[in-house]
Design an enzyme around this catalytic site. Structure first.
Site, PDB file in Angstrom:
ATOM      1  N   LYS A 287      50.507 -18.115   3.224  1.00 49.95           N
ATOM      2  CA  LYS A 287      49.441 -17.843   4.173  1.00 49.95           C
ATOM      3  C   LYS A 287      49.994 -17.796   5.597  1.00 49.95           C
ATOM      4  CE  LYS A 287      45.629 -20.103   1.702  1.00 49.95           C
ATOM      5  NZ  LYS A 287      44.710 -18.948   1.670  1.00 49.95           N
TER       6      LYS A 287
ATOM      7  N   ARG B  34      41.133 -19.061  -8.814  1.00 52.13           N
ATOM      8  CA  ARG B  34      40.580 -18.484 -10.043  1.00 52.13           C
ATOM      9  C   ARG B  34      41.411 -18.863 -11.266  1.00 52.13           C
ATOM     10  NH1 ARG B  34      41.203 -12.760  -7.268  1.00 52.13           N
ATOM     11  NH2 ARG B  34      40.909 -14.226  -5.541  1.00 52.13           N
TER      12      ARG B  34
END
Length: 500
Positions: free
Chosen positions: A277, A351
């Site tokens: 990130k 997920r």
């Protein structure tokens, strides 16, 4: 902590007194008497519409002119159009009152409501005001060795007089239990990630839920591996801190009652892994476990009230870190369901955790309904901002009930689409499924929801709540200071008690 008491007679020692006035700017008999006692201070204030117009949420703190009286301030609060008042709006008023009283450094506050306000009885109205004030009293100062002057002051007490104090207190005690569950959710979310490792987080869950009669099972990596949870383990394999799966079983209903499953994403800290990130605002990834915190908080709220339902909560606690052992883009993992997943982006890790946790809860508990909660995608924030969380569901009735529950407590949901086209976007060239869509930047929250949907069994009602935009806030709201919001606890508690 703020003390809220329902009393049988007005106190002569409160420093502040709350006065409610709607947009009609008319004083009832009780307010006329109070106004005369304070040399028409109320009527003079409302005559100046630039100072006070009675609009909803408008609050004016006026110094008292009576030197010999304990009441130093009148807190004049606008109700707006009383026909449009809702429970959520009244709660927000309670939070705003506390904030104004704090700014004015009013330590003790009195409130007297003995008449109905539109459709709300005085016990209902005052319990909502009290609930909002209590929620707004939350602070997270545990790591500050010195406090600024503005941070040191806190309102000490609110004394409330109604025409039925026992009923008002009964209503408030329930709301207080829910608020305390929200406080746990905020606390664990605000906690720095070096403190709340998966192990420590699991211990705190046990510490708070076991005394409430909830069965807890903390599963370590050895057993997680034996369960075949390759997706969850893959996310955490770059961290020195062992991943955990925490199972919370609350049996408040009968044996014949169906079980509702709540599943939460618990990524304790998310660097993005090898798909790193940007460093800007990466510290906010301490909140990437807010979905799991909402699940734990909901179980606390239900168990502390002894709600007659059967609910199981499962949270996967992992850290998505970089190391020589970290998961690589292009890796293929075998999920607990047996499906294989290609990890095209290690920053689409939530997920993967949810894939194994939702499958686990279906295999072990055979629930009729599964609701997962996760700070899953930045795309949902782009779409909905910080006003709504996204709601995806394979069942219209379930989605509608969740949305209604959210409206009731001002934790709003917006229904998002599921479509075969989105599902096709996550097909992989070398595995059963890819963890991101094949069109860069397109429908990110929808493809993420479809990834989870691939692990929901036929016949199971399912909803996915993407709370990435609402889990934490850079600005204070009426009910919460800057930081973790505790979103989802009140919504899910309301849904389970009234709509499930």
């Amino acid at each position: 902590m703020l003390n809220i008491n329902f009393v049988n007679e007005e106190s002569s020692t409160n420093q502040g007194l709350i006065v409610f006035i709607d947009e009609q700017l008319k004083l009832n008999n009780n307010l006329i008497a109070l106004d005369q006692q304070h040399y028409e201070l109320i009527s003079k204030t409302i005559q100046n519409k630039l100072q006070f117009s009675g609009n909803y949420g408008q609050i004016t703190v006026v110094p008292s002119v009576i030197k010999s009286c304990a009441v130093k301030y009148l807190i004049i609060v606008g109700l707006g159009n009383v026909e449009k008042l809702t429970e959520a709006k009244i709660e927000e008023l309670g939070g705003k009152i506390l904030q104004h009283a704090t700014c004015a450094k009013i330590a003790t506050i009195g409130l007297k409501i003995i008449n109905r306000i539109n459709r709300f009885t005085s016990p209902t109205f005052t319990s909502l005001i009290a609930s909002g004030a209590f929620l707004a009293s939350y602070r997270f100062h545990k790591y500050k060795t010195t406090l600024k002057e503005v941070e040191k002051f806190a309102v000490e007490s609110i004394e409330i007089l109604t025409d039925n104090n026992s009923e008002a207190m009964k209503l408030f005690e329930v709301k207080k239990l829910i608020a305390e569950a929200v406080f746990f959710t905020r606390d664990i979310s605000n906690e720095p990630s070096n403190i709340k490792t998966p192990q420590v987080y699991a211990e705190r869950i046990v510490e708070i839920l076991e005394p409430l009669g909830v069965n807890i099972d903390v599963i370590g990596e050895h057993d997680i591996k034996n369960l075949g949870m390759g997706a969850l383990l893959g996310v955490g394999q770059g961290s020195q801190n062992e991943s955990k799966l925490v199972v919370m079983e609350y049996k408040g209903g009968s044996r014949d009652d169906s079980t509702l499953a709540l599943v939460g994403k618990g990524v304790i800290f998310d660097t993005g892994g090898i798909s790193l990130k940007p460093s800007s605002n990466m510290h906010l990834m301490r909140y990437d476990m807010a979905g799991s915190a909402a699940v734990v908080g909901t179980i606390i709220a239900l168990a502390s009230q002894k709600v007659p339902v059967n609910v199981v909560g499962v949270v996967g606690l992992v850290e998505n870190m970089q190391s020589g052992n970290a998961q690589r883009p292009g890796d293929v993992v075998v999920t607990m369901s047996g499906q294989t997943a290609e990890v095209l982006n290690t920053d689409a890790e939530g997920r993967l955790v949810l894939a194994d946790t939702v499958w686990y809860v279906q295999e072990k508990f055979n629930p009729k309904c599964v609701i997962d909660v996760a700070t899953l995608t930045g795309a949902i924030t782009v779409a909905l901002g910080s006003t709504y969380a996204g709601c995806f569901s394979n069942n219209d009735e379930l989605a509608d009930k969740l949305i209604k529950a959210g409206e009731a407590v001002n934790e709003k949901l917006w229904r998002m689409p599921l479509h075969d086209d989105y599902d096709a976007m996550i097909n992989s060239d070398i595995a059963d499924i890819a963890n991101i869509g094949n069109v860069p930047g397109a429908a990110g929250s929808c493809t993420a929801a479809h990834f989870i949907k691939r692990f929901i069994k036929d016949g199971v009602d399912w909803a996915h709540l993407d709370i990435a935009g609402v889990a934490n806030s850079n600005n204070a709201s009426a009910l919460c200071p800057k930081g973790a919001v505790g979103y989802g606890v009140r919504l899910l508690e309301k849904f389970i008690k009234e709509y499930n």
